[in-house]
Design an enzyme around this catalytic site. Structure first.
Site, PDB file in Angstrom:
ATOM      1  CG  ASP A   1     -10.714 -53.607  43.041  1.00 51.31           C
ATOM      2  OD1 ASP A   1      -9.694 -53.838  41.934  1.00 51.31           O
ATOM      3  OD2 ASP A   1     -11.956 -54.769  42.020  1.00 51.31           O
ATOM      4  CB  THR A   2     -14.341 -50.340  40.383  1.00 52.21           C
ATOM      5  OG1 THR A   2     -13.860 -49.110  41.719  1.00 52.21           O
ATOM      6  CG2 THR A   2     -16.080 -49.567  39.709  1.00 52.21           C
TER       7      THR A   2
END
Length: 198
Positions: free
Chosen positions: A71-72
Site C-alpha cells: 500500500d502506498t
C-alpha cells in the site's frame, strides 16, 4: 523449489516493478478490503495496516503460496490524501502539494508459504515546484491522475514537477524495490547472495 508468489494487487505499476527483480508472480489476486483510514490514524501506521490486511486477505485463498501485499500513501503532514477518482478530488490534492514537501509511505507485507508475515516500509520525501492553475488544469485534462494516491503519478508527466526526492523512486511509484527484494530473499523466492552488500 521456491513457493509460487501471489501479488495481492491489481496495480500494473507493481507488476512492472516486481518484474525488474526478475520475478513473475504465479497469479495476481487483488484484495477487496475496506481501505478507509481509522480516526486519527497516522499515515505510516495506515499504510502498514492496509498492506498487511491485503496480504492476509489474499493468503487465506492461497495456502502454500507466498503472498505480497502493498500500500502506498501520500501524506501532507498527518493528512492522508485520497486515491483521486474525480477531477475535483485530484485538484484539491495538487493544490495542497503545490510548492511544498510531502511524504510517500510505501508499505509491504510478505506472507511466506509457512504463514510467517514480514513487514517493511519505505518513506520518501517529495517536493513539488509551485504549480500554476494552468498546469493543474492541463494535468487534470490528461487523466494521468485517475486512481493515483495524492492525485499524481511520479512515473508520468508529474515527475517534471519534482524538484527534490529523498528516498525510493520505486517506492513513490508503489513498490519499494530495495525492501521488496529483501523480503523475497527472506522467503526464498529469489536467491540471497552472501556478498550482496559488499
Amino acid at each position: 523449489m521456491s513457493p509460487p508468489l501471489i501479488l495481492a494487487s491489481a496495480s500494473p505499476r507493481r507488476a512492472e516493478l516486481i518484474a525488474r527483480l526478475g520475478v513473475t508472480p504465479a497469479a495476481i489476486d487483488p484484495a477487496d478490503i475496506d481501505e478507509s483510514p481509522r480516526r486519527d490514524e497516522p499515515p505510516q501506521v495506515y499504510a502498514k495496516r492496509i498492506a498487511a490486511a491485503k496480504a492476509a486477505h489474499v493468503a487465506a485463498r492461497h495456502p502454500g503460496a507466498a503472498v505480497l501485499g502493498a500500500d502506498t500513501v501520500v501524506a501532507a503532514g498527518r493528512r492522508i490524501l485520497p486515491k483521486a477518482e474525480e477531477p475535483a478530488e485530484a485538484r484539491v490534492c495538487l493544490e495542497l502539494l503545490s510548492g511544498r514537501r510531502h511524504r510517500v509511505h510505501s508499505a509491504i507485507t510478505l506472507i511466506d508459504a509457512g504463514g510467517t508475515a514480514r513487514h517493511r516500509i519505505s518513506t520518501s520525501i517529495v517536493a513539488f515546484k509551485r504549480l500554476t492553475r494552468q498546469e493543474i488544469d492541463a494535468y487534470l485534462a490528461g487523466g494521468e491522475w485517475h486512481g493515483k494516491a495524492g492525485g499524481y503519478a511520479i512515473q508520468g508527466f508529474a515527475e517534471s514537477w519534482v524538484r527534490m526526492l529523498s528516498g525510493s523512486h520505486s517506492g513513490v511509484m508503489g513498490l519499494p524495490l530495495f525492501e521488496t527484494r529483501a523480503l523475497l530473499q527472506a522467503a526464498g523466492i529469489i536467491a540471497s547472495v552472501a556478498d550482496d552488500d559488499a
